[in-house]
Design an enzyme around this catalytic site. Structure first.
Site, short mmCIF file in Angstrom:
data_model
loop_
_atom_site.label_atom_id
_atom_site.label_comp_id
_atom_site.label_asym_id
_atom_site.label_seq_id
_atom_site.Cartn_x
_atom_site.Cartn_y
_atom_site.Cartn_z
N LEU A 1 0.83 -1.20 0.00
CA LEU A 1 0.00 0.00 0.00
C LEU A 1 0.87 1.25 0.00
CD1 LEU A 1 -2.83 1.17 0.05
CD2 LEU A 1 -2.79 1.06 2.55
N HIS B 1 9.99 21.54 10.67
CA HIS B 1 9.05 20.79 9.83
C HIS B 1 8.71 21.56 8.56
CE1 HIS B 1 8.55 17.82 12.92
NE2 HIS B 1 8.39 18.78 13.80
#
Ligand code: GLN
Ligand code: ZN
Length: 764
Positions: free
Chosen positions: A18, A694
């Protein structure tokens, strides 16, 4: 016949099919059709495996292309309005935009699913949110399972858990949504009944939190509405006990309850004694959170009397969804042959459920061979010389309370440290890692494949270290790091060098979306055969006059990010790891390292679900950190680092760790996270992050000045450090270099302001 089932199966695929299909689709290399095909192939295979293992029911609706909470909000038809999507005509592309953001909108927030390492997407609701339903994807999956001829038990995240984990904008009270939400569930359940479904599992792990009365009342409000035209409902709890609410739950219009007997075996008696004659009890007896083979005899000793008492109203299951364990041991060729038989991944757990069911149906004689095989394996694990290390136990036993304390308190220590380090006010540092460049990754891959030898690899890593030390010196940073080029991962790197750990080849577990982690397995007493970081730290320190931090991962984080043995308390394993780290700290100190950082980013996530259990955990977690660090002389400065977390409710524990400096992530919250430390009068050094690692955005000097001025208003200046939020390994040098240059410039400006003023605060 007894009913066997699982609350859920891992969706990511034994070879992470997946993940690869998702990422190829996101990169635009393949179309939706390819992804959809992979999804349906995986589902078909997972159902087949449950059938082949002989489970009575096959679980459907647990598959997700990204996250089941996201799927639930799509099914209910409530994507956040800010995206402007038509809920009924949502496309797969839009589904991924909700999960990952798009040009105009940030993604839904992501946070940890209860006390697991899985992260879900947080639904955004308001008092106006409508639940008019979304696309039919969920029903299509159920139809697919039915068409394959399976006895299908669909699973849904329950309404109270959904609401509890959602957030509401503008201070809206989520509880006003209970009735409309319950009506939406009623429509979904009615449709499932129309499809011929007999049982639906409705997950309400929120019942294991400490819910306030209004939230408990939400069950009484929601369930009569949603159950009106529903198939039989199995209300599923997990991760902790729910028996304090047994009376309330058993008054709800549900036909059964699933409980976690691995985490909370003590709750069985309460449920059993109250169970009405028409209700099912699903016993979560096989551990869905860990990878050890079940002690079948012990399980049967618990199940047999229960079976005699309630007959076939007893169902057997794993304690929770198997998504928290890897798929199959069949992919593990490299595991130590002694350790391998001790393990059971998802597929092996299906087989255990089959054996337990057969033992109850046909008596233990009918599964004698299986039981004897299991006995032999358990005996081998119990008596293996690999498990017990008397030396480690003796050393731990010899630790006295004095070994858990530094010689003097922080104010006295900091004078000694300052005398050695001679740091300026507002010293600058970084959290440890520097960019893991493609070159570093390629070198490590070549080494792992055996294309280059150990010496060549070490040489390459030394060259990286030389370069990052030079870069930091040029930037003018005060306390340097070696950059962690040699580390793939902050836990694996240490686990590989410690006794008592082993590593799987394919033991992947979904962390979020397409991201998977491969936790190490701690199977025996942890011991450090030899120093792990001393050579590299000594080398880095030899390149500069400035202090270079020794960089270690803390005991709680190593524990938290591994599969932990189940034959001794977690606390005992934590203390063993702490002892190994302690020995490393002592050796680093001997090698002349003056600053040592022990990272504990996972400290907060180890907190138990129920607040009343927090202190028990924090006691041993803090003790583990102190054992690891307190061996350091007062002159040695101990740092720790934690990523973004709600610190406010555990500040006393953080202070009790007594690190000389803690660095934390604060830039995105605009330093708000620091307020708690200020109010608490946190006594030691603290470095609030000023660079959001981030984001690809390079913070400007002005941004950093603004954040630091805010910090100075909250924390006394002599305690403050300047540093990024977290490690820089995921960023590129083109961002890191200018960001750190701005950080140092900001520090210099603030210091100049100090020198010009009276020295009590930076000039504005
Ligand atoms: N020292 C580690 C690094 O810089 C810390 C990582 C973390 O906090 N998760 O990468
Ligand atoms: Zn961090």
């Amino acid at each position: 016949m007894i009913t066997t089932h699982i609350p859920g199966y891992p969706r990511i695929g034994a070879r992470r099919e997946l993940k690869f299909a998702l990422e190829a689709c996101w990169r635009g290399e393949t179309g939706d059709a390819n992804l959809l095909r992979t999804g349906s192939e995986l589902r078909a295979a997972h159902w087949r495996r449950q059938r082949e293992a002989g489970l009575s029911l096959v679980t459907a609706g647990d598959f997700s292309f990204y996250d089941p909470m996201l799927d639930t909000l799509v099914l209910l038809g409530c994507p956040p309005l800010r995206f402007g999507f038509d809920p009924q005509r949502l496309t797969l592309r839009q589904y991924f935009e909700l999960a990952r953001g798009n040009a105009g909108q940030p993604a839904l927030e992501m946070t940890k699913w209860f006390d697991t390492n899985y992260h879900y997407l947080v639904p955004e609701l308001s008092a106006q949110t409508r639940f008019d339903g979304g696309p039919d994807w969920y029903f299509e999956h159920i139809a697919e399972a039915l068409a394959a001829g399976h006895p299908v038990k669909p699973v849904l995240i329950g309404p109270v858990t959904f609401l509890r984990l959602a957030k509401a904008g503008g201070g809206a009270d989520r509880l006003v949504l209970v009735e409309p939400l319950a009506r939406a569930y009623a429509r979904i359940l009615g449709r499932l009944r129309g499809m011929g479904i007999e049982w639906v599992q409705i997950d309400e792990p929120a019942l294991c939190l400490e819910l306030e009365p209004a939230w408990l009342d939400a069950f009484d409000r929601a369930y009569p509405i949603l159950a009106a035209d529903a198939p039989a409902l199995l209300l599923a709890t997990c991760f902790d006990a729910a028996d304090e609410h047994a009376d309330r739950v058993l008054r709800l219009p549900v036909r059964g309850i699933h409980i976690d007997l691995v985490r909370a075996p003590g709750q069985l008696a309460a449920w059993q004694s109250r169970l009405p004659a028409d209700r099912v009890l699903s016993a979560g007896i096989v551990d869905g959170r860990n990878i050890w083979r079940t002690d079948l005899r012990r399980a049967l000793a618990l199940l047999q009397p229960l079976h005699e008492a309630i007959g076939n109203r007893l169902w057997l299951a794993s304690s929770c969804s198997l998504q928290h364990v890897p798929v199959s041991l069949s992919g593990e060729q490299g595991l130590d042959p002694e350790v391998r038989p001790w393990l059971a991944f998802a597929d092996e757990k299906l087989e255990e459920l089959r054996v337990l069911g057969k033992a109850l149906d046909g008596g233990t004689k009918s599964v004698l061979a299986e039981l004897e095989a299991a006995d032999a394996v358990l005996a081998s694990r119990r008596t293996s010389r690999r498990i017990v290390n008397e030396e480690v136990r003796a050393r731990l036993g010899r630790l006295s309370p004095a070994d858990e304390r530094r010689a003097n308190s922080h104010p006295q220590r900091s004078v000694l440290q300052q005398a050695q380090l001679g740091l300026p006010p507002l010293p600058t540092t970084t959290i440890g890692s520097f960019p893991q460049t493609p070159q570093i990754r390629a070198t490590r891959a070549a080494w792992k494949r055996g294309e280059i030898g150990e010496l060549q690899y070490l040489d390459a890593m030394r060259a990286e270290i030389r370069e990052v030390i030079a870069r930091q010196e040029a930037l003018g940073i005060d306390v340097l790091v070696h950059g962690e080029a040699e580390r793939n991962d902050m836990v694996e790197f240490f686990g590989e060098q410690l006794w008592g750990f082993c590593f799987t080849q394919n033991g992947w577990v979904q962390s979020y979306g397409s991201r998977c982690v491969k936790p190490p397995v701690i199977y025996g007493d942890v011991a450090r055969p030899e120093p792990m970081t001393v050579d590299i730290s000594r080398f880095a320190q030899s390149l500069t006059e400035k202090p270079v931090k020794g960089m270690l991962t803390g005991p709680v984080t190593i524990l938290q990010w591994s599969f932990v043995r189940d034959d001794q308390p977690r606390a005992d394993t934590a203390l063993q790891i702490a002892l190994a780290v302690r020995e490393e700290v002592a050796d680093l100190e001997k090698a002349g390292i003056r600053v040592i950082q022990i990272d504990e980013p996972a400290l907060r996530e180890g907190l138990p679900l129920k607040r009343r259990d927090w202190n028990g955990y924090l006691d041993w977690a803090v003790r583990a950190f102190r054992i690891a660090s307190a061996v350091a002389a007062d002159e040695t400065q101990i740092h720790t680092h934690m990523c973004y977390a709600e610190f406010n409710d555990i500040l006393p524990a953080i202070a009790a760790m007594d690190a000389d400096v803690i660095t934390i992530e604060t830039s995105r919250s605009n330093m708000e996270l620091l307020d708690g430390f200020g109010e608490f009068r946190y006594p030691n050094g603290i470095g609030p992050g000023v660079y959001d690692i981030h984001s690809p955005r390079v913070p400007q000097t002005e941004d950093i000045l603004r954040l630091m001025r805010r910090a100075c208003g909250v924390i006394p200046l002599p305690q403050l450090w300047i540093n990024p939020d977290c490690g820089l390994k995921t960023r590129s040098w083109t961002e890191v270099e200018p960001a750190l240059r701005n950080m140092v410039a900001a520090a210099r400006q603030l210091r100049a302001g100090l020198a010009a003023s009276d020295g009590t605060g930076p000039a504005a």
